[in-house]
Scaffold this motif. Structure first.
Motif, PDB file in Angstrom:
ATOM      1  N   TYR A 233       0.836  -1.339   0.193  1.00  0.00           N
ATOM      2  CA  TYR A 233      -0.032  -0.075   0.080  1.00  0.00           C
ATOM      3  C   TYR A 233       0.957   1.363  -0.069  1.00  0.00           C
ATOM      4  N   GLY A 234       1.926   1.192   1.002  1.00  0.00           N
ATOM      5  CA  GLY A 234       2.725   2.332   0.911  1.00  0.00           C
ATOM      6  C   GLY A 234       3.555   2.512  -0.289  1.00  0.00           C
ATOM      7  N   ARG A 235       3.722   1.480  -1.007  1.00  0.00           N
ATOM      8  CA  ARG A 235       4.780   1.646  -2.346  1.00  0.00           C
ATOM      9  C   ARG A 235       3.831   2.020  -3.365  1.00  0.00           C
ATOM     10  N   ASN A 236       2.805   1.632  -3.658  1.00  0.00           N
ATOM     11  CA  ASN A 236       1.736   1.871  -4.906  1.00  0.00           C
ATOM     12  C   ASN A 236       1.049   3.330  -4.530  1.00  0.00           C
ATOM     13  N   VAL A 237       0.806   3.774  -3.366  1.00  0.00           N
ATOM     14  CA  VAL A 237       0.286   5.113  -3.203  1.00  0.00           C
ATOM     15  C   VAL A 237       0.985   6.057  -2.885  1.00  0.00           C
ATOM     16  N   PHE A 238       1.210   7.296  -4.045  1.00  0.00           N
ATOM     17  CA  PHE A 238       2.426   7.964  -4.184  1.00  0.00           C
ATOM     18  C   PHE A 238       1.766   9.205  -3.103  1.00  0.00           C
ATOM     19  N   GLY A 239       3.027   9.437  -2.097  1.00  0.00           N
ATOM     20  CA  GLY A 239       2.789  10.495  -1.258  1.00  0.00           C
ATOM     21  C   GLY A 239       1.412  10.239  -0.415  1.00  0.00           C
ATOM     22  N   MET A 240       1.237   9.009  -0.370  1.00  0.00           N
ATOM     23  CA  MET A 240      -0.026   8.788   0.391  1.00  0.00           C
ATOM     24  C   MET A 240      -1.398   9.580   0.054  1.00  0.00           C
ATOM     25  N   PHE A 241      -1.312   9.907  -1.347  1.00  0.00           N
ATOM     26  CA  PHE A 241      -2.467  10.523  -2.002  1.00  0.00           C
ATOM     27  C   PHE A 241      -3.319   9.632  -2.671  1.00  0.00           C
ATOM     28  N   GLY A 242      -4.751   9.402  -2.273  1.00  0.00           N
ATOM     29  CA  GLY A 242      -5.419   8.662  -2.958  1.00  0.00           C
ATOM     30  C   GLY A 242      -5.967   8.609  -4.377  1.00  0.00           C
ATOM     31  N   GLY A 243      -6.262   7.623  -5.012  1.00  0.00           N
ATOM     32  CA  GLY A 243      -6.753   7.974  -6.270  1.00  0.00           C
ATOM     33  C   GLY A 243      -7.252   6.596  -6.945  1.00  0.00           C
ATOM     34  N   LYS A 244      -7.665   6.369  -8.098  1.00  0.00           N
ATOM     35  CA  LYS A 244      -8.334   5.405  -8.722  1.00  0.00           C
ATOM     36  C   LYS A 244      -7.256   4.430  -8.958  1.00  0.00           C
ATOM     37  N   THR A 245      -7.288   3.063  -8.445  1.00  0.00           N
ATOM     38  CA  THR A 245      -6.351   2.210  -8.746  1.00  0.00           C
ATOM     39  C   THR A 245      -6.149   1.612 -10.091  1.00  0.00           C
ATOM     40  N   ALA A 246      -5.294   1.361 -10.630  1.00  0.00           N
ATOM     41  CA  ALA A 246      -5.133   0.753 -11.938  1.00  0.00           C
ATOM     42  C   ALA A 246      -3.769   0.083 -12.488  1.00  0.00           C
ATOM     43  N   ASP A 247      -3.851  -1.076 -13.189  1.00  0.00           N
ATOM     44  CA  ASP A 247      -2.226  -1.458 -13.924  1.00  0.00           C
ATOM     45  C   ASP A 247      -1.840  -0.785 -14.731  1.00  0.00           C
ATOM     46  N   VAL A 248      -0.885   0.032 -14.126  1.00  0.00           N
ATOM     47  CA  VAL A 248      -0.220   0.886 -15.131  1.00  0.00           C
ATOM     48  C   VAL A 248       0.960   0.325 -15.903  1.00  0.00           C
ATOM     49  N   LYS A 249       1.203   0.440 -17.268  1.00  0.00           N
ATOM     50  CA  LYS A 249       2.338  -0.269 -17.663  1.00  0.00           C
ATOM     51  C   LYS A 249       3.097   1.106 -18.297  1.00  0.00           C
ATOM     52  N   MET A 250       4.437   0.834 -17.956  1.00  0.00           N
ATOM     53  CA  MET A 250       5.261   2.246 -18.255  1.00  0.00           C
ATOM     54  C   MET A 250       6.601   1.811 -18.947  1.00  0.00           C
ATOM     55  N   ARG A 251       7.090   2.930 -19.535  1.00  0.00           N
ATOM     56  CA  ARG A 251       8.319   2.467 -20.282  1.00  0.00           C
ATOM     57  C   ARG A 251       9.562   3.426 -19.669  1.00  0.00           C
ATOM     58  N   PHE A 252      10.530   2.691 -19.465  1.00  0.00           N
ATOM     59  CA  PHE A 252      11.580   3.558 -18.783  1.00  0.00           C
ATOM     60  C   PHE A 252      13.076   3.776 -19.550  1.00  0.00           C
ATOM     61  N   SER A 253      13.824   4.633 -19.303  1.00  0.00           N
ATOM     62  CA  SER A 253      15.205   4.266 -19.940  1.00  0.00           C
ATOM     63  C   SER A 253      16.061   3.370 -19.177  1.00  0.00           C
ATOM     64  N   ASN A 254      16.969   2.690 -19.506  1.00  0.00           N
ATOM     65  CA  ASN A 254      17.576   1.770 -18.652  1.00  0.00           C
ATOM     66  C   ASN A 254      18.380   2.643 -17.470  1.00  0.00           C
ATOM     67  N   ARG A 255      18.755   3.813 -17.609  1.00  0.00           N
ATOM     68  CA  ARG A 255      19.396   4.413 -16.539  1.00  0.00           C
ATOM     69  C   ARG A 255      18.806   4.646 -15.630  1.00  0.00           C
ATOM     70  N   LEU A 256      17.343   4.509 -15.663  1.00  0.00           N
ATOM     71  CA  LEU A 256      16.531   4.894 -14.339  1.00  0.00           C
ATOM     72  C   LEU A 256      16.028   3.413 -13.882  1.00  0.00           C
ATOM     73  N   ASP A 299      11.717  12.869 -20.612  1.00  0.00           N
ATOM     74  CA  ASP A 299      11.745  11.922 -21.923  1.00  0.00           C
ATOM     75  C   ASP A 299      12.173  10.545 -21.273  1.00  0.00           C
ATOM     76  N   GLY A 300      12.518  10.318 -20.163  1.00  0.00           N
ATOM     77  CA  GLY A 300      13.226   9.063 -19.764  1.00  0.00           C
ATOM     78  C   GLY A 300      12.002   8.101 -19.451  1.00  0.00           C
ATOM     79  N   ALA A 301      10.783   8.519 -19.107  1.00  0.00           N
ATOM     80  CA  ALA A 301       9.726   7.478 -18.723  1.00  0.00           C
ATOM     81  C   ALA A 301       8.511   8.004 -19.633  1.00  0.00           C
ATOM     82  N   LYS A 302       7.562   7.190 -19.652  1.00  0.00           N
ATOM     83  CA  LYS A 302       6.320   7.481 -20.296  1.00  0.00           C
ATOM     84  C   LYS A 302       5.446   6.222 -20.025  1.00  0.00           C
ATOM     85  N   ILE A 303       4.075   6.792 -19.830  1.00  0.00           N
ATOM     86  CA  ILE A 303       2.951   5.737 -19.504  1.00  0.00           C
ATOM     87  C   ILE A 303       2.534   5.207 -20.876  1.00  0.00           C
ATOM     88  N   LEU A 304       2.250   3.779 -20.966  1.00  0.00           N
ATOM     89  CA  LEU A 304       1.929   3.194 -21.986  1.00  0.00           C
ATOM     90  C   LEU A 304       0.456   2.690 -22.091  1.00  0.00           C
TER      91      LEU A 304
END
Length: 326
Positions: A233-256, A299-304
């Protein structure tokens, strides 16, 4: 003090002296032991002290002898070593949920777990003044009340407030009722993860709660709550700010990759996507703090996917940029 009564206390006073004043660089000699006992009205003979030391060693105290002009006996090992106590002091003084007063009280108590000489080095490293601290003195006890309610499987009622621009507490209307599940430490604050009839699984900042009462009614344990882990719960809720839950697919640069693993855990599955990128999917409570975290990588991260998360992110970015249009 009667002689027999004094003899019963003699071992306790010797134990106290060795715990408080001895360490490897500050051994306590027999003469000082005799003087310490005398200051408490207990007469003792030098040869009896050696027998008492052997008794304390048999009891389990790790007492060693250091020879030489400034030699004597010292407690060689304790429940906490000095480096461990320094780590605990660092944690206490940097914790925002503790007030300055409570931080100093706890650090003083930690100093009692070593010799008075080494306790001085703990106090020298203390830098509490000027740090951002909670303004709620009672949070130490609020956490205890919440843990007790969880242990007793009891629902709770409480008041909830926000700090106003006037620096005063402004209570929200009505009495809140919830089933407490777990306490989560995140973003330097304590949060209660709970179930409320109105919001389902949600969370509350503990330092904004007041008048907590255990009702005695059994907690509502939903199927969703049974699958809940405080760590996830603490890992997936950013800043403990509530919101609609979804399985989010993301694309990141290898350096991240390190950034992603630090945030979501070393067991996160990173799937290579070309030579310079990877993708991964994570259950996220979609919220502005999540978008802010993502935007910080440029531009090192993108929501797919899903599409609605992409649209919300783009809309938030456009609204922010619109403020700076000429």
């Amino acid at each position: 003090m009667a002689r027999s009564e004094g003899q019963k206390l003699k071992l306790l006073y010797l134990k106290e002296l060795l715990e408080q004043e001895s360490d490897e660089r500050h051994p306590v000699n027999v003469q000082k032991m005799l003087e310490y006992l005398a200051s408490h009205g207990i007469e003792a003979e030098r040869k009896a002290i050696y027998s008492d030391i052997a008794c304390l060693q048999e009891y389990g105290m790790d007492l060693l002898h250091k020879s030489g002009k400034y030699g004597g006996y010292f407690l060689a090992s304790r429940a906490f070593e000095l480096p461990e106590l320094k780590l605990l002091v660092d944690a206490v003084q940097s914790s925002r949920f503790l007030t300055t007063k409570k931080s100093l009280e706890l650090i003083e108590k930690l100093g009692c777990l070593t010799s008075c000489h080494e306790a001085g080095s703990l106090k020298r490293q203390v830098v509490v003044s000027g740090r951002v601290k909670t303004m709620v003195e009672s949070i130490y006890y609020l956490v205890d009340e919440l843990q007790e309610a969880i242990a007793q499987n009891s629902q709770i009622t409480f008041r909830y407030f926000e700090w106003g621009a006037d620096g005063k507490r402004h209570f929200r209307p009505g009495l809140y009722e919830a089933s407490p599940y777990a306490l989560v430490w995140d973003n330097e604050n304590y949060y209660l993860v709970a179930h409320s009839q109105r919001h389902g699984i949600t969370h509350y900042r503990v330092d904004k709660m007041a008048e907590i009462r255990a009702t005695g009614k059994p907690r509502c344990i939903t199927p969703e709550a049974k699958k809940l882990t405080a760590a996830a719960y603490g890992r997936n809720v950013f800043g403990m700010f509530g919101g609609k839950t979804a399985d989010v697919k993301m694309r990141f640069s290898n350096r991240l990759a390190g950034v992603v693993l630090d945030r979501f855990g070393a067991d996160t599955m990173l799937i290579p996507d070309g030579q310079e990128h990877f993708t991964f999917t994570m259950e996220i409570a979609v919220s502005p703090p999540f978008f802010a975290w993502l935007a910080s990588f440029g531009d090192g991260a993108k929501i797919l996917s899903p599409d609605w998360v992409v649209r919300d992110f783009v809309a938030l970015c456009r609204a922010a940029l619109a403020q700076y249009d000429p």
